[in-house]
Write a protein that holds these residues in place. Sequence first.
Motif, PDB file in Angstrom:
ATOM      1  N   UNK A 284       0.789  -1.228   0.000  1.00 22.77           N
ATOM      2  CA  UNK A 284       0.000   0.000   0.000  1.00 22.77           C
ATOM      3  C   UNK A 284       0.821   1.278   0.000  1.00 22.77           C
ATOM      4  N   UNK A 285       2.171   1.141   0.097  1.00 19.57           N
ATOM      5  CA  UNK A 285       3.049   2.296   0.228  1.00 19.57           C
ATOM      6  C   UNK A 285       2.634   3.162   1.431  1.00 19.57           C
ATOM      7  N   UNK A 286       2.257   2.485   2.516  1.00 23.51           N
ATOM      8  CA  UNK A 286       1.789   3.184   3.723  1.00 23.51           C
ATOM      9  C   UNK A 286       2.458   2.577   4.952  1.00 23.51           C
ATOM     10  N   UNK A 287       3.709   2.905   5.196  1.00 24.94           N
ATOM     11  CA  UNK A 287       4.385   2.413   6.402  1.00 24.94           C
ATOM     12  C   UNK A 287       3.975   3.255   7.599  1.00 24.94           C
ATOM     13  N   UNK A 288       3.503   2.568   8.645  1.00 27.47           N
ATOM     14  CA  UNK A 288       3.111   3.265   9.872  1.00 27.47           C
ATOM     15  C   UNK A 288       3.387   2.385  11.075  1.00 27.47           C
ATOM     16  N   UNK A 289       3.784   3.017  12.171  1.00 26.69           N
ATOM     17  CA  UNK A 289       3.942   2.300  13.428  1.00 26.69           C
ATOM     18  C   UNK A 289       2.581   1.942  14.007  1.00 26.69           C
ATOM     19  N   UNK A 290       2.526   0.830  14.716  1.00 23.70           N
ATOM     20  CA  UNK A 290       1.247   0.393  15.279  1.00 23.70           C
ATOM     21  C   UNK A 290       0.618   1.451  16.178  1.00 23.70           C
ATOM     22  N   UNK A 291       1.428   2.110  17.005  1.00 24.27           N
ATOM     23  CA  UNK A 291       0.859   3.110  17.912  1.00 24.27           C
ATOM     24  C   UNK A 291       0.295   4.291  17.124  1.00 24.27           C
ATOM     25  N   UNK A 292       0.916   4.612  15.986  1.00 17.47           N
ATOM     26  CA  UNK A 292       0.396   5.700  15.159  1.00 17.47           C
ATOM     27  C   UNK A 292      -0.934   5.311  14.513  1.00 17.47           C
TER      28      UNK A 292
ATOM     29  N   UNK B 173       4.514  -9.828  22.064  1.00 14.86           N
ATOM     30  CA  UNK B 173       4.388 -11.243  21.760  1.00 14.86           C
ATOM     31  C   UNK B 173       5.757 -11.801  21.363  1.00 14.86           C
ATOM     32  N   UNK B 174       5.959 -13.109  21.526  1.00 12.97           N
ATOM     33  CA  UNK B 174       7.247 -13.715  21.174  1.00 12.97           C
ATOM     34  C   UNK B 174       7.558 -13.567  19.689  1.00 12.97           C
ATOM     35  N   UNK B 175       8.813 -13.252  19.387  1.00 12.37           N
ATOM     36  CA  UNK B 175       9.270 -13.203  18.000  1.00 12.37           C
ATOM     37  C   UNK B 175       8.599 -12.155  17.155  1.00 12.37           C
ATOM     38  N   UNK B 176       8.181 -11.043  17.767  1.00 11.50           N
ATOM     39  CA  UNK B 176       7.421 -10.027  17.044  1.00 11.50           C
ATOM     40  C   UNK B 176       8.333  -9.309  16.040  1.00 11.50           C
ATOM     41  N   UNK B 177       8.044  -9.440  14.742  1.00 14.26           N
ATOM     42  CA  UNK B 177       8.829  -8.762  13.713  1.00 14.26           C
ATOM     43  C   UNK B 177       8.703  -7.254  13.884  1.00 14.26           C
ATOM     44  N   UNK B 178       9.823  -6.566  13.681  1.00 15.62           N
ATOM     45  CA  UNK B 178       9.849  -5.133  13.969  1.00 15.62           C
ATOM     46  C   UNK B 178       9.286  -4.287  12.827  1.00 15.62           C
ATOM     47  N   UNK B 179       9.616  -4.666  11.595  1.00  8.58           N
ATOM     48  CA  UNK B 179       9.174  -3.820  10.475  1.00  8.58           C
ATOM     49  C   UNK B 179       8.973  -4.655   9.225  1.00  8.58           C
ATOM     50  N   UNK B 180       7.877  -4.386   8.512  1.00  2.00           N
ATOM     51  CA  UNK B 180       7.651  -4.890   7.158  1.00  2.00           C
ATOM     52  C   UNK B 180       7.490  -3.687   6.234  1.00  2.00           C
ATOM     53  N   UNK B 181       8.023  -3.805   5.036  1.00  2.78           N
ATOM     54  CA  UNK B 181       7.820  -2.772   4.023  1.00  2.78           C
ATOM     55  C   UNK B 181       7.909  -3.433   2.656  1.00  2.78           C
ATOM     56  N   UNK B 182       6.998  -3.081   1.775  1.00  2.00           N
ATOM     57  CA  UNK B 182       6.900  -3.736   0.478  1.00  2.00           C
ATOM     58  C   UNK B 182       7.287  -2.803  -0.669  1.00  2.00           C
ATOM     59  N   UNK B 183       8.118  -3.310  -1.556  1.00  2.00           N
ATOM     60  CA  UNK B 183       8.407  -2.632  -2.817  1.00  2.00           C
ATOM     61  C   UNK B 183       7.452  -3.213  -3.857  1.00  2.00           C
ATOM     62  N   UNK B 184       6.444  -2.444  -4.215  1.00  2.00           N
ATOM     63  CA  UNK B 184       5.405  -2.922  -5.146  1.00  2.00           C
ATOM     64  C   UNK B 184       5.580  -2.346  -6.547  1.00  2.00           C
ATOM     65  N   UNK B 185       6.824  -2.026  -6.913  1.00  2.00           N
ATOM     66  CA  UNK B 185       7.045  -1.431  -8.226  1.00  2.00           C
ATOM     67  C   UNK B 185       6.889  -2.440  -9.366  1.00  2.00           C
TER      68      UNK B 185
END
Length: 359
Positions: free
Chosen positions: A251-259, A288-300
Amino acid sequence: MIFVTGGAGFIGSNFVLGWLAETDEPVVNLDKLTYAGNLDNLRQVREDARHVFVRGDICDAALVGRLLDTYKPRAIVHFAAESHVDRSIHGPGEFVTTNVNGTFVLLEAARAYYAGLDANAKANFRFVHVSTDEVYGSLEPGDAPFTETTGYAPNSPYSATKAASDHMVRAYHHTYGLPTLTTNCSNNYGPFQFPEKLIPLMITNALAGKALPVYGDGRQVRDWLYVGDHCAAIRRVLQDGRPGETYNIGGWNEMGNIDVVHTLCNILDELAPKSGSYRDQVAFVADRPGHDRRYAMDARKIERELGWKPAETFSSGIRKTVQWYLDHQDWVSGVQSGEYLKWVEKNYGARNPAQEQVA
């Protein structure tokens, strides 16, 4: 006709509704109707003769084979999966059964069906496998987004089983010539999402006056994709995607969970005002255990090859989503059964407050 698995779930039902709104082509919809599958999601096509619903399990090889032989679809779009990371931590076995074994059964049935098609039907047949960005693992803040060539590094039982299914789909193309396509999407949100996931959980808890549980420091970053955009991308992949290829859908929309949570609270303060702000209900809980910190997608790649890009910004999509949940409180009440309440208590009830607090 196309054959859809998991078409009563969140993304699957949005796809079925969008498909029937955009085309006249019928859909055979196979869904087991587990806790997250809901025929109310498909209420508006209940009397539509183009929609054939079958309650059943993708692990039932005889049933899947019979449906393919009976309806002779030109394509399979495979959504059916166990998809919630927290549930995979508590019970990974169901994820192996559905995501790995179920995909294997479906591939075997598709391979047998494909072998019996004539040359023209074979040329037009497609198997679209809907997967996730979580197979790629976790990114650091300065890392480049995931591309279709990023190595797999799944960190939860959920993402590991989806990675396994992705590899099986790839293998069936290269070994047997099955014309498969895989899509890896970022975090979806929108109508009909079961309220175990972040956005609908926050909306429903906020309206009920309950705590809004945020894992850890709330700074985990996700790329948010409106479900209608995701379904449009899958239609493009089905129509013009190259067999054997993978397409990242983001979605080209990176946001922190708290935001995300604060944005939801701000919208609710406007659309469903109460005494005080909904932000007052935010509660940080142990991560939670093993919580991934960041995902970001290159959808080009999908934009370059197929001309798709998201129509919704996060701002427009999240407002539509909040309004949908406000307008469909009957749907929310219907899915929040006793089993749902037991799950919420199991996952959140025993968590201690997080060590770090964020204003």
